[in-house]
Design a protein around this motif. Structure first.
Motif: not given
Ligand code: DX5
Ligand code: ZN
Length: 224
Positions: A3-10, A187-191
């Motif tokens: 439930d943590r909002p994703p951070v996108i780091a190009p 990766a998101s599903q894994a945490g």
């Protein structure tokens, strides 16, 4: 469930090196949350990329978080230089020397957020006694040293184990390597909550960056 909002780091490792300032500005304008800067020394990894002087030059072009990933050894003698260059996060490898604990303390004392990265062959337990010292754990999902490699699915279990170890601590769990719209879901599903991506975001040029960043964010949010 994550439930943590994703951070996108190009990662500008996949940008045009003759126009890195422009790539940083375009990344921020396109909605990138952080700009990931991969520093390699030709020793810890075979390639050589950016040093503190490059980071100093890029800093004014990054109106957001400068996320510096050090693939260098030894690392301790250079930490202050990267902090002075304006890094927000400095992530170092647990494999880069015998004094990881001291190096993480030095990063915090220099006023930066501290991150610890693990190569694919390094077990999750390696960070168990470091969690009180870090703001970020980076699970390498390729062998460090180059962009454009395939995501290592073997790392998903490690991500899940570290997610459990982190529990409620305010520590980011970053994935780095082979991240695209398919692997970001896994990766998101894994945490994971911070998604570094180079080739999948930059291979279409700067004009395609906004669409690709939103696509990755959508994928990373999908498991929520
Ligand atoms: C690899 C670097 C990555 C790299 C990822 O050693 O740490 O940050 O830029 O590149 P892609 O997304 O192309 O795998
Ligand atoms: Zn990186």
């Amino acid at each position: 469930m994550n439930d943590r909002p994703p951070v996108i780091a190009p990662s500008i490792l996949s940008a045009d090196f003759s126009a890195l300032g422009e790539a940083c500005r375009a990344t921020v304008d396109a909605g990138g949350d952080w700009v990931h800067v991969d520093c390699m020394d030709g020793h810890f990894v075979p390639a050589i990329t950016f040093g503190p002087a490059t980071c100093t030059s890029l800093r004014p072009h990054i109106a957001t978080v400068m996320d510096v990933h050090l693939m260098i050894a030894p690392v301790n003698p250079y930490l202050q230089d990267f902090a002075t260059a304006g890094a927000d996060f400095i992530t170092i490898h647990v494999e880069a020397g015998p004094h990881i604990h001291r190096a993480l303390q030095a990063i915090s004392e220099a006023g930066c957020k501290a991150g610890v990265a693990l190569n694919p062959g390094t077990p999750a337990q390696t960070v168990a006694h470091l969690l009180d010292l870090v703001n970020l754990v980076c699970v390498m999902t390729v062998n460090p040293g180059a962009g454009g490699q395939s995501f290592l699915h073997s790392q998903l279990e490690k991500i899940a184990v570290i997610r459990e170890m982190i529990a409620d601590r305010p520590i980011h769990l970053q994935v780095d390597g082979g991240i695209n719209e398919e692997t970001a879901v896994l990766a998101s599903q894994a945490g994971a909550d911070v998604f570094v991506a180079g080739s999948s975001l930059f291979s279409g040029g700067l004009r395609e960056l906004p669409g690709r960043i939103s696509g990755l964010r959508r994928a990373a949010t999908q498991s929520q």
